[in-house]
Design a protein around this motif. Structure first.
Motif, mmCIF file in Angstrom:
data_model
loop_
_atom_site.group_PDB
_atom_site.id
_atom_site.type_symbol
_atom_site.label_atom_id
_atom_site.label_comp_id
_atom_site.label_asym_id
_atom_site.label_seq_id
_atom_site.Cartn_x
_atom_site.Cartn_y
_atom_site.Cartn_z
ATOM 1 N N PRO A 156 0.810 -1.221 0.000
ATOM 2 C CA PRO A 156 0.000 0.000 0.000
ATOM 3 C C PRO A 156 0.843 1.270 0.000
ATOM 4 C CG PRO A 156 0.043 -0.949 2.191
ATOM 5 C CD PRO A 156 0.738 -1.932 1.293
ATOM 6 N N PHE A 157 2.158 1.141 0.139
ATOM 7 C CA PHE A 157 3.052 2.297 0.062
ATOM 8 C C PHE A 157 3.689 2.430 -1.317
ATOM 9 C CE2 PHE A 157 3.013 1.438 4.657
ATOM 10 C CZ PHE A 157 2.675 2.695 5.127
ATOM 11 N N ASN A 158 3.181 1.675 -2.293
ATOM 12 C CA ASN A 158 3.651 1.802 -3.675
ATOM 13 C C ASN A 158 2.469 1.761 -4.627
ATOM 14 O OD1 ASN A 158 5.167 1.976 -5.989
ATOM 15 N ND2 ASN A 158 5.993 -0.101 -5.877
ATOM 16 N N MET A 159 1.549 2.699 -4.430
ATOM 17 C CA MET A 159 0.355 2.752 -5.269
ATOM 18 C C MET A 159 0.694 3.086 -6.721
ATOM 19 S SD MET A 159 -2.209 1.934 -3.506
ATOM 20 C CE MET A 159 -2.820 1.852 -1.841
ATOM 21 N N GLY A 160 1.689 3.937 -6.917
ATOM 22 C CA GLY A 160 2.063 4.304 -8.278
ATOM 23 C C GLY A 160 2.514 3.110 -9.086
ATOM 24 N N GLY A 161 3.338 2.268 -8.483
ATOM 25 C CA GLY A 161 3.787 1.058 -9.172
ATOM 26 C C GLY A 161 2.644 0.122 -9.480
ATOM 27 N N ALA A 162 1.681 0.023 -8.553
ATOM 28 C CA ALA A 162 0.530 -0.858 -8.768
ATOM 29 C C ALA A 162 -0.371 -0.337 -9.889
ATOM 30 C CB ALA A 162 -0.266 -0.995 -7.468
ATOM 31 N N MET A 163 -0.540 0.992 -9.966
ATOM 32 C CA MET A 163 -1.487 1.571 -10.927
ATOM 33 C C MET A 163 -0.909 1.762 -12.325
ATOM 34 S SD MET A 163 -3.591 4.375 -8.625
ATOM 35 C CE MET A 163 -2.135 5.351 -8.195
ATOM 36 N N ALA A 164 0.408 1.767 -12.449
ATOM 37 C CA ALA A 164 1.034 2.051 -13.740
ATOM 38 C C ALA A 164 0.551 1.139 -14.875
ATOM 39 C CB ALA A 164 2.556 1.984 -13.604
ATOM 40 N N PRO A 165 0.452 -0.189 -14.669
ATOM 41 C CA PRO A 165 -0.026 -1.035 -15.770
ATOM 42 C C PRO A 165 -1.450 -0.700 -16.209
ATOM 43 C CG PRO A 165 1.124 -2.359 -14.130
ATOM 44 C CD PRO A 165 0.939 -1.004 -13.533
ATOM 45 N N ALA A 166 -2.314 -0.298 -15.265
ATOM 46 C CA ALA A 166 -3.682 0.085 -15.635
ATOM 47 C C ALA A 166 -3.675 1.349 -16.480
ATOM 48 C CB ALA A 166 -4.532 0.278 -14.385
ATOM 49 N N ALA A 167 -2.829 2.310 -16.113
ATOM 50 C CA ALA A 167 -2.715 3.543 -16.898
ATOM 51 C C ALA A 167 -2.245 3.235 -18.314
ATOM 52 C CB ALA A 167 -1.751 4.510 -16.214
ATOM 53 N N ALA A 168 -1.218 2.414 -18.422
ATOM 54 C CA ALA A 168 -0.693 2.051 -19.741
ATOM 55 C C ALA A 168 -1.748 1.323 -20.565
ATOM 56 C CB ALA A 168 0.557 1.188 -19.582
ATOM 57 N N ASP A 169 -2.483 0.424 -19.936
ATOM 58 C CA ASP A 169 -3.511 -0.346 -20.639
ATOM 59 C C ASP A 169 -4.591 0.568 -21.215
ATOM 60 O OD1 ASP A 169 -4.605 -3.298 -20.979
ATOM 61 O OD2 ASP A 169 -6.301 -2.076 -20.333
ATOM 62 N N THR A 170 -5.059 1.536 -20.429
ATOM 63 C CA THR A 170 -6.106 2.442 -20.903
ATOM 64 C C THR A 170 -5.591 3.369 -21.988
ATOM 65 O OG1 THR A 170 -7.289 2.353 -18.796
ATOM 66 C CG2 THR A 170 -7.699 4.264 -20.188
ATOM 67 N N ILE A 171 -4.378 3.862 -21.836
ATOM 68 C CA ILE A 171 -3.799 4.739 -22.866
ATOM 69 C C ILE A 171 -3.661 3.984 -24.188
ATOM 70 C CG2 ILE A 171 -1.688 5.955 -23.542
ATOM 71 C CD1 ILE A 171 -1.406 6.718 -20.540
ATOM 72 N N MET A 172 -3.165 2.764 -24.128
ATOM 73 C CA MET A 172 -3.041 1.967 -25.358
ATOM 74 C C MET A 172 -4.405 1.678 -25.965
ATOM 75 S SD MET A 172 0.161 -0.591 -24.501
ATOM 76 C CE MET A 172 -0.421 -1.135 -22.900
ATOM 77 N N ALA A 173 -5.406 1.400 -25.120
ATOM 78 C CA ALA A 173 -6.760 1.151 -25.628
ATOM 79 C C ALA A 173 -7.336 2.400 -26.283
ATOM 80 C CB ALA A 173 -7.665 0.695 -24.477
ATOM 81 N N HIS A 174 -7.061 3.562 -25.711
ATOM 82 C CA HIS A 174 -7.568 4.817 -26.264
ATOM 83 C C HIS A 174 -7.062 5.027 -27.689
ATOM 84 C CE1 HIS A 174 -8.989 8.999 -26.144
ATOM 85 N NE2 HIS A 174 -7.845 9.319 -26.734
ATOM 86 N N PHE A 175 -5.764 4.882 -27.881
ATOM 87 C CA PHE A 175 -5.208 5.106 -29.216
ATOM 88 C C PHE A 175 -5.614 4.000 -30.193
ATOM 89 C CE2 PHE A 175 -2.311 7.767 -26.672
ATOM 90 C CZ PHE A 175 -2.491 8.957 -27.373
ATOM 91 N N ARG A 176 -5.784 2.797 -29.683
ATOM 92 C CA ARG A 176 -6.237 1.697 -30.534
ATOM 93 C C ARG A 176 -7.688 1.905 -30.965
ATOM 94 N NH1 ARG A 176 -5.086 -2.013 -27.231
ATOM 95 N NH2 ARG A 176 -7.131 -2.258 -26.284
ATOM 96 N N ASP A 177 -8.568 2.233 -30.034
ATOM 97 C CA ASP A 177 -9.985 2.418 -30.345
ATOM 98 C C ASP A 177 -10.217 3.594 -31.286
ATOM 99 O OD1 ASP A 177 -10.702 0.289 -28.762
ATOM 100 O OD2 ASP A 177 -11.610 1.481 -27.160
ATOM 101 N N LEU A 178 -9.532 4.697 -31.024
ATOM 102 C CA LEU A 178 -9.774 5.916 -31.791
ATOM 103 C C LEU A 178 -8.862 6.045 -33.007
ATOM 104 C CD1 LEU A 178 -11.342 6.472 -29.158
ATOM 105 C CD2 LEU A 178 -10.661 8.858 -29.362
ATOM 106 N N GLN A 179 -7.937 5.086 -33.160
ATOM 107 C CA GLN A 179 -7.019 5.060 -34.296
ATOM 108 C C GLN A 179 -6.272 6.396 -34.432
ATOM 109 O OE1 GLN A 179 -9.384 3.790 -37.668
ATOM 110 N NE2 GLN A 179 -9.754 1.773 -36.792
#
Length: 341
Positions: free
Chosen positions: A200-223
């Motif tokens: 719980p003292f490394n929330m940034g490390g835990a959340m980073a893959p979710a951020a990357a996943d959504t960013i990649m999905a955004h560019f993929r969906d919207l081309q």
């Protein structure tokens, strides 16, 4: 309109016509102090408990947005908002005070963009004329629930982050041609990503893959290509998570420029403030966006931005039961009205 698998395009381009941004004493000494509407001198804010002070942050942000928008609360159809405290009670009690029809949201620190995406969707499809959306957090209240009471004085590792004391609220309404306001143009709704981290003292490390996943999905969906945006800003990954997300995104084949990729938790505070890895909390991206970033858009410093708020969906109970930390991120694209190409 649905685009791809998990994105919406807001063809009617809902406007953000007014905002309200409140903060605490630590934020008053930070980088973005001039972008807050109201800053309190202490964490108690004249209340008996930190949770009641938390509620006050949101109530004052709502009142400020209404005043700046020159609108009465009785004209608002819906409020989309949430926080980090058990059963989102500060937000629900603020909704009790305001008496606005209310959707209580819990997306942890992703709540700000979850709310803005939903508010934009409702307004885009004529489900409402006036909608308020926002998120908030209070350092002492959140620390007490998720880690240790601040009075305990427990030492934190360098990966830990400082919960922002603040609330950010936006008034969203239908587009009116010729009105120079920020508009929402699209959103990507994230899915829960859990890479097995449990600290719980490394929330940034835990959340980073979710951020990357959504960013990649955004560019993929919207081309789209990353160059479509002047700024891609995450919610509160801090130094550790921001670096990790940047590496994950570039390894995927999307090439981000380091200057183009920023983080609200890194923008919030000065280098001499003891925030370890940076800022966090549901109020982090809400205050940074509805204060600083929208002001930057209005000044023409940025033409188009993508805001990706990240959330760690743990609870004190899940931590006590040795569960890992499931995470999520939601993205909303914003530009100034009239900038459509």
């Amino acid at each position: 309109m649905l685009k791809g698998h998990q994105s919406w395009i807001f063809t009617n381009r809902p406007m953000i016509t007014a905002t309200g941004v409140t903060g605490g004493p630590f934020e008053a000494n930070g980088n973005l102090a001039n972008d807050f509407d109201l800053l309190f001198e202490d964490l108690w804010m004249g209340k008996e408990t930190y949770e009641k002070a938390h509620r006050l942050l949101l109530e004052e942000a709502i009142k400020t947005a209404l005043q700046k928008g020159k609108i009465e609360k009785e004209q608002i159809q819906f409020l989309f908002a949430g926080d980090l405290i058990n059963q989102i009670t500060p937000t629900s009690f603020a909704a009790r005070t305001m008496q606005i029809p209310y959707f209580g949201l819990f997306g942890a620190c992703s709540t700000s963009m979850e709310g803005l995406a939903l508010a934009s969707f409702v307004v885009n499809y004529d489900g409402a004329k006036y909608v308020l959306t926002g998120a908030s957090s209070h350092n002492a209240a959140v620390e007490k629930q998720f880690r240790y009471p601040t009075e305990y004085g427990g030492q934190k590792p360098p990966t830990a982050q400082w919960t922002v004391t603040g609330a950010g609220v936006a008034l969203v309404q239908p587009n009116e041609p010729g009105q120079m306001h920020p508009v929402t143009i699209s959103a990507t709704i994230g899915k829960v990503v859990d890479m097995g981290l449990s600290d719980p003292f490394n929330m940034g490390g835990a959340m980073a893959p979710a951020a990357a996943d959504t960013i990649m999905a955004h560019f993929r969906d919207l081309q789209l290509e990353p160059s479509y945006y002047d700024l891609i800003v995450t919610g509160d990954l801090g130094r550790v998570g921001h670096d990790t997300a940047f590496e994950l995104i570039n390894k995927s084949g999307l090439q981000l420029d380091r200057k183009q990729f920023q983080d609200c938790g890194l923008l919030m505070y000065k280098d001499n403030q003891p925030v370890q890895s940076g800022g966090s909390g549901a109020g982090c991206s809400a205050t940074a966006l509805y204060g600083h970033l929208l002001n930057q858009l209005k000044k023409g410093i940025y033409k188009r931005i993508l805001v990706v708020a990240t959330g760690a969906l743990l609870s004190p109970l899940s931590f006590q039961q040795n569960e890992s930390i499931p995470c999520i991120a939601h993205a909303v694209a914003i530009e100034m009205n009239g900038d459509k190409e």
